[in-house]
Design a protein around this motif. Structure first.
Motif, PDB file in Angstrom:
ATOM      1  N   GLN A  66       0.855  -1.194   0.000  1.00 48.08           N
ATOM      2  CA  GLN A  66       0.000   0.000   0.000  1.00 48.08           C
ATOM      3  C   GLN A  66       0.890   1.243   0.000  1.00 48.08           C
ATOM      4  OE1 GLN A  66      -3.821   0.379   0.683  1.00 48.08           O
ATOM      5  NE2 GLN A  66      -3.039   2.193  -0.378  1.00 48.08           N
ATOM      6  N   ILE A  67       0.764   2.035  -1.025  1.00 48.27           N
ATOM      7  CA  ILE A  67       1.467   3.322  -1.026  1.00 48.27           C
ATOM      8  C   ILE A  67       0.433   4.385  -1.384  1.00 48.27           C
ATOM      9  CG2 ILE A  67       3.752   2.462  -1.652  1.00 48.27           C
ATOM     10  CD1 ILE A  67       3.078   3.433  -4.552  1.00 48.27           C
ATOM     11  N   SER A  68       0.878   5.601  -1.519  1.00 48.55           N
ATOM     12  CA  SER A  68      -0.028   6.610  -2.066  1.00 48.55           C
ATOM     13  C   SER A  68       0.834   7.601  -2.819  1.00 48.55           C
ATOM     14  CB  SER A  68      -0.811   7.291  -0.947  1.00 48.55           C
ATOM     15  OG  SER A  68       0.081   7.984  -0.109  1.00 48.55           O
ATOM     16  N   GLY A  69       0.185   8.524  -3.488  1.00 46.50           N
ATOM     17  CA  GLY A  69       0.949   9.511  -4.251  1.00 46.50           C
ATOM     18  C   GLY A  69       0.368  10.883  -4.028  1.00 46.50           C
ATOM     19  N   SER A  70       1.242  11.881  -3.933  1.00 49.31           N
ATOM     20  CA  SER A  70       0.775  13.261  -3.812  1.00 49.31           C
ATOM     21  C   SER A  70       1.109  13.988  -5.104  1.00 49.31           C
ATOM     22  CB  SER A  70       1.460  13.959  -2.648  1.00 49.31           C
ATOM     23  OG  SER A  70       1.312  13.183  -1.481  1.00 49.31           O
ATOM     24  N   CYS A  71       0.297  15.014  -5.432  1.00 48.19           N
ATOM     25  CA  CYS A  71       0.521  15.747  -6.692  1.00 48.19           C
ATOM     26  C   CYS A  71       0.631  17.237  -6.426  1.00 48.19           C
ATOM     27  CB  CYS A  71      -0.651  15.616  -7.648  1.00 48.19           C
ATOM     28  SG  CYS A  71      -1.075  13.990  -8.089  1.00 48.19           S
ATOM     29  N   GLY A  72       1.477  17.882  -7.202  1.00 48.48           N
ATOM     30  CA  GLY A  72       1.551  19.341  -7.184  1.00 48.48           C
ATOM     31  C   GLY A  72       1.470  19.836  -8.615  1.00 48.48           C
ATOM     32  N   PHE A  73       0.686  20.894  -8.838  1.00 48.52           N
ATOM     33  CA  PHE A  73       0.521  21.401 -10.199  1.00 48.52           C
ATOM     34  C   PHE A  73       0.933  22.864 -10.284  1.00 48.52           C
ATOM     35  CE2 PHE A  73      -2.624  17.951 -10.013  1.00 48.52           C
ATOM     36  CZ  PHE A  73      -2.264  17.240 -11.146  1.00 48.52           C
ATOM     37  N   ALA A  74       1.503  23.241 -11.411  1.00 49.70           N
ATOM     38  CA  ALA A  74       1.800  24.648 -11.686  1.00 49.70           C
ATOM     39  C   ALA A  74       1.261  24.978 -13.073  1.00 49.70           C
ATOM     40  CB  ALA A  74       3.305  24.886 -11.635  1.00 49.70           C
ATOM     41  N   ILE A  75       0.568  26.122 -13.173  1.00 44.65           N
ATOM     42  CA  ILE A  75      -0.078  26.470 -14.445  1.00 44.65           C
ATOM     43  C   ILE A  75       0.746  27.534 -15.168  1.00 44.65           C
ATOM     44  CG2 ILE A  75      -2.205  27.335 -15.511  1.00 44.65           C
ATOM     45  CD1 ILE A  75      -3.633  26.496 -12.884  1.00 44.65           C
ATOM     46  N   TYR A  76       1.023  27.293 -16.442  1.00 43.07           N
ATOM     47  CA  TYR A  76       1.699  28.305 -17.261  1.00 43.07           C
ATOM     48  C   TYR A  76       0.631  29.159 -17.933  1.00 43.07           C
ATOM     49  CZ  TYR A  76       4.357  30.422 -21.030  1.00 43.07           C
ATOM     50  OH  TYR A  76       4.928  31.327 -21.884  1.00 43.07           O
ATOM     51  N   PRO A  77       0.711  30.467 -18.047  1.00 39.71           N
ATOM     52  CA  PRO A  77       1.830  31.286 -17.596  1.00 39.71           C
ATOM     53  C   PRO A  77       1.636  31.902 -16.207  1.00 39.71           C
ATOM     54  CG  PRO A  77       0.457  32.544 -19.091  1.00 39.71           C
ATOM     55  CD  PRO A  77      -0.207  31.224 -18.906  1.00 39.71           C
ATOM     56  N   GLU A  78       0.442  31.681 -15.594  1.00 36.46           N
ATOM     57  CA  GLU A  78       0.196  32.433 -14.349  1.00 36.46           C
ATOM     58  C   GLU A  78       1.151  32.073 -13.203  1.00 36.46           C
ATOM     59  OE1 GLU A  78      -3.902  30.861 -14.465  1.00 36.46           O
ATOM     60  OE2 GLU A  78      -3.595  30.443 -12.333  1.00 36.46           O
ATOM     61  N   THR A  79       1.692  30.859 -13.211  1.00 38.96           N
ATOM     62  CA  THR A  79       2.551  30.449 -12.092  1.00 38.96           C
ATOM     63  C   THR A  79       4.030  30.687 -12.342  1.00 38.96           C
ATOM     64  OG1 THR A  79       0.961  28.764 -11.523  1.00 38.96           O
ATOM     65  CG2 THR A  79       3.135  28.497 -10.619  1.00 38.96           C
ATOM     66  N   GLY A  80       4.428  30.599 -13.580  1.00 37.37           N
ATOM     67  CA  GLY A  80       5.853  30.767 -13.867  1.00 37.37           C
ATOM     68  C   GLY A  80       6.105  30.812 -15.359  1.00 37.37           C
ATOM     69  N   ASN A  81       7.259  31.356 -15.731  1.00 36.18           N
ATOM     70  CA  ASN A  81       7.562  31.536 -17.149  1.00 36.18           C
ATOM     71  C   ASN A  81       8.733  30.705 -17.638  1.00 36.18           C
ATOM     72  OD1 ASN A  81       5.619  33.496 -17.894  1.00 36.18           O
ATOM     73  ND2 ASN A  81       6.736  34.926 -16.572  1.00 36.18           N
ATOM     74  N   THR A  82       9.449  30.103 -16.701  1.00 43.23           N
ATOM     75  CA  THR A  82      10.604  29.310 -17.123  1.00 43.23           C
ATOM     76  C   THR A  82      10.448  27.883 -16.603  1.00 43.23           C
ATOM     77  OG1 THR A  82      11.838  29.756 -15.115  1.00 43.23           O
ATOM     78  CG2 THR A  82      12.136  31.326 -16.913  1.00 43.23           C
ATOM     79  N   ASP A  85       6.780  21.692  -7.556  1.00 43.29           N
ATOM     80  CA  ASP A  85       7.412  20.961  -6.458  1.00 43.29           C
ATOM     81  C   ASP A  85       6.962  21.517  -5.110  1.00 43.29           C
ATOM     82  OD1 ASP A  85       9.330  18.938  -5.724  1.00 43.29           O
ATOM     83  OD2 ASP A  85      10.515  20.588  -4.887  1.00 43.29           O
ATOM     84  N   PHE A  86       6.837  22.837  -5.053  1.00 42.62           N
ATOM     85  CA  PHE A  86       6.396  23.464  -3.807  1.00 42.62           C
ATOM     86  C   PHE A  86       4.968  23.024  -3.481  1.00 42.62           C
ATOM     87  CE2 PHE A  86       4.818  26.735  -0.997  1.00 42.62           C
ATOM     88  CZ  PHE A  86       5.900  26.941  -0.153  1.00 42.62           C
ATOM     89  N   ALA A  87       4.109  23.029  -4.534  1.00 44.10           N
ATOM     90  CA  ALA A  87       2.718  22.606  -4.332  1.00 44.10           C
ATOM     91  C   ALA A  87       2.689  21.151  -3.867  1.00 44.10           C
ATOM     92  CB  ALA A  87       1.928  22.778  -5.626  1.00 44.10           C
ATOM     93  N   LEU A  88       3.559  20.351  -4.458  1.00 41.74           N
ATOM     94  CA  LEU A  88       3.650  18.930  -4.085  1.00 41.74           C
ATOM     95  C   LEU A  88       4.034  18.782  -2.610  1.00 41.74           C
ATOM     96  CD1 LEU A  88       3.906  15.892  -4.999  1.00 41.74           C
ATOM     97  CD2 LEU A  88       6.298  16.388  -5.408  1.00 41.74           C
ATOM     98  N   TYR A  89       5.012  19.585  -2.225  1.00 38.75           N
ATOM     99  CA  TYR A  89       5.499  19.557  -0.845  1.00 38.75           C
ATOM    100  C   TYR A  89       4.365  19.928   0.119  1.00 38.75           C
ATOM    101  CZ  TYR A  89       8.553  20.694   3.082  1.00 38.75           C
ATOM    102  OH  TYR A  89       9.146  20.740   4.298  1.00 38.75           O
TER     103      TYR A  89
END
Ligand code: C2E
Ligand code: CA
Ligand code: CA
Length: 649
Positions: free
Chosen positions: A337-353, A362-366
């Motif tokens: 039994q494991i589980s998984g966590s997800c973090g999402f970032a949307i372009y362009p509102e979250t970042g450009n590079t 990664d921050f959202a995932l954390y």
């Protein structure tokens, strides 16, 4: 095919190279033959009968011209191997037929002329043979056949003519032709070697190209799951950003498995690999071809959804992913039994590079991991604020030891039945003039990331040992170690040095190591804890039950005390299951002969219930809140420690 001097290797390439050479040489050969024959017919015209100088010469010349034109026309056609071989064979055959034909014709003419005309015949035949050999230098069989069918009769004929001049010519001719044949054969050998070498080179080139393609594939593919790897994922994102002239929105997602490490430790690496492969299949099924999927680390996956999506849609996707990963994996060694966590970032509102998008996903995932394992989070404005705060903490934390901003509060660990204090847990406190009080949960995590945690641990341990020195001797100190500390043998050496310097017995110190730290590297941690025990320290397994508690690994660990996480106490009164879990853990502790402490006891009801369940060692606000040592005035009074602020109820 007969070559008679190919040097052993008859390859397709040699046949085609020969054929190409013959394309230009054969027409030239027949042209020479035709011109020479016409010249001979011309000088004999009138002396020899017309059928020889006109008709036979005509027929032979037409045959020559037909062959010449035929070969000339081959230039515009394409030939396969068999056709090319056939034409080469025909050329050898024709060289024999024509050789015999022209020889017979020449010898017949010889009998009609005077000495001058006879000399022309000798000249004609020798020049023609030399011309044929030179033109067919790429075809050894034709060189041989011409030498045999024309050259040999020529030499025999003229050497027996009785005319000294012709005998000399015959001898001379035989020598020149022998040398020429030798040159032709060695030339052909060199020619075929060059072709073979070229072919080898080509094969080598193809092989190198093949290797390059394989290397490229390996460099961009994850060997286990066959998904794109970190490198090709970054390339893909880079390319996507540079091609995206219209700033079309897309989404970057990171998926990290929770509780994967213990799978390797407990079930073995082969099982771990199988879990990872199945995870990649499950992710691919959920994404349904809608996105690029990559494995970018041991148990980390990344994805790009190539179009815009609303927050609801992204959340729904995150939910589908985490639900898919929560289904147990069937292994030969049992269910995993494991589980998984997800973090999402949307372009362009979250970042450009690429870096910004990856860092923020990664921050959202954390954050998702910190909130509840197996959840998914989209990077938000609040996260931006947290990042700023984190970087402020990071900056200030670097100066915290030097500026003496760190201190310790102590929380007693008591016997719930008698209220007697057995030990004190040291808890770090940080007051910064700009940031105010920062919770240890926040700054320890940052300190771990930057590595300054080592300085903090040693600084606080020294403080704690100084305090411990003045406590009554039966009291022990319980000190929290971070994952960084446990992994560093230097830090452990330093901790021992400090205690030695102060002349305090190691039996009065307990190190608390969280279950999550232990699980991050089971083998290493169990070795470390064993070593610490050998040096006389006690070990407590902290926050038990908050992470991936698996009863199957407990026997691998060396510890003296198990601290049940306060999340169990929160629900204890209402939830029969929590009571059952606490009871099971208590039984486990007694069978392992280790003591057990329950954390976070806040009410008398909780205390009573825990006592009824068989638990005596407790810690929590009900007994004492963490406080500076000055406020816990520790005086021995009939074996009891009196706290002047809040006496035990
Ligand atoms: P922990 O080791 O599990 O410490 C117990 C935490 O629970 C403490 O929070 C304590 O104040 C709190 N607590 C105690 N009794 C109760 C209760 O009855 N109810 C509630 N709600 N909370 C209670 P604190 O001091 O904020 O520390 C948080 C965590 O930070 C600690 O959890 C520990 O993991 C870490 N930490 C604290 N000091 C240090 C340190 O010096 N080194 C390291 N590596 N970690 C530390
Ligand atoms: Ca602790
Ligand atoms: Ca704890």
């Amino acid at each position: 095919m007969i070559q008679w001097a190919s040097g052993g290797r008859e390859t397709e390439e040699i046949v085609f190279a020969q054929f190409n050479e013959l394309l230009t040489k054969v027409p030239l050969l027949y042209f020479i033959l035709c011109a020479n024959s016409l010249a001979l017919a011309y000088t004999h015209h009138g002396t020899a009968p017309d059928y020889l100088t006109i008709y036979v010469a005509g027929i032979l010349s037409v045959a020559c011209l037909l062959r010449a034109f035929k070969w000339h026309s081959f230039r515009t056609k394409t030939f396969d191997l068999e056709q090319a071989k056939h034409q080469i064979k025909m050329t050898v055959l024709f060289s024999i037929v024509m050789g015999i034909g022209f020889s017979l014709w020449s010898f017949t003419l010889y009998s009609y002329g005077d000495i001058g005309l006879r000399a022309h015949v000798a000249y004609y035949m020798s020049v023609t043979v030399i011309g044929i050999i030179v033109c067919l230098i790429h075809l050894p069989a034709a060189v041989w056949s011409t030498t045999i069918t024309v050259g040999t009769p020529f030499v025999l004929f003229f050497s027996t003519s009785g005319q000294p001049v012709f005998v000399a010519i015959a001898i001379n001719f035989s020598m020149v032709v022998s040398v020429l044949v030798l040159i032709a054969l060695s030339y052909y050998r060199a020619f075929s070697n060059v072709i073979v070498a070229k072919q080898d080179l080509q094969l080598q080139h193809e092989h190198t190209q093949q290797l390059n393609i394989q290397n490229e594939l390996l460099a961009n593919q994850d060997g286990l799951t066959k998904l794109a790897n970190r490198r090709s994922f970054a390339n893909y994102l880079n390319q996507k950003l540079s091609d995206n002239a219209h700033d079309h929105s897309f989404i970057v997602g990171l998926v990290d498995l929770d509780g994967f490490k213990p799978v390797n430790d407990i079930h073995g690496h082969a099982a771990g690999d199988r879990v990872l492969m199945e995870v990649s299949e499950r992710l691919a099924t959920v994404l349904n071809g809608d996105s690029m999927l990559a494995r970018i680390g041991g148990d980390e996956f990344a994805l790009v959804i190539d179009h815009s999506a609303s927050h609801d849609e992204i959340n729904a996707l995150g939910k589908n992913i985490t639900e898919a990963l929560q289904i147990p994996f069937t292994m030969r060694t049992g269910l995993v039994q494991i589980s998984g966590s997800c973090g999402f970032a949307i372009y362009p509102e979250t970042g450009n590079t690429v870096d910004e998008l990856m860092d923020r996903a990664d921050f959202a995932l954390y954050q998702a991991k910190a909130e509840a394992r197996g959840s998914s989070i989209i990077f938000s404005k609040e996260h931006r604020r947290l990042i700023r705060q984190k970087s402020q903490i990071e900056l200030a934390l670097n100066q915290s030891v030097k500026n003496n901003e760190l201190s310790l509060h102590y929380q007693p660990i008591v016997n719930g039945k008698t209220g007697k204090i057995n030990g004190l847990e040291a808890l770090a406190r940080w007051y910064n003039p700009e940031l105010g009080h920062v919770s240890p949960t926040d700054f320890i995590a940052v300190a771990e990331k930057t590595g300054i945690v080592t300085d903090i641990t040693l600084h606080l341990f020294e403080k704690a040992i100084c305090d411990l020195k003045v406590w009554p001797s039966y009291l022990y100190l319980s000190f929290n170690l971070s994952v960084h500390d446990v992994m560093s043998s230097n830090t452990l050496q330093e901790l021992m040095r400090i205690i030695d310097n102060h002349g305090v017995s190691s039996s009065r110190v307990q190190f608390e190591i969280t279950e999550t730290t232990m699980m991050s590297d089971l083998d290493h941690c169990s070795k470390t804890t064993k070593t610490l025990q050998e040096h006389g320290f006690m070990i407590a397994l902290d926050d038990f039950g908050s992470g991936y508690s698996s009863l199957s690994y407990i026997h691998k660990l060396a510890f003296d005390n198990l601290k049940i996480d306060r999340s169990f106490v929160d629900h204890l009164l209402q939830d029969q299951r929590s009571q059952g879990v606490v009871k099971t853990i208590l039984e486990l502790c007694s069978s392992f002969e280790v003591s057990c402490t329950v954390e976070g006891v806040e009410t008398v009801e909780q205390k009573d219930l825990l006592l009824a369940l068989g638990c005596t060692q407790m810690q929590g606000y009900y007994f004492y809140r963490p406080a500076p040592i000055e406020l816990l005035i520790l005086t021995e009074n009939n074996g009891e420690i009196m706290n002047l602020l809040t006496s035990p109820s």
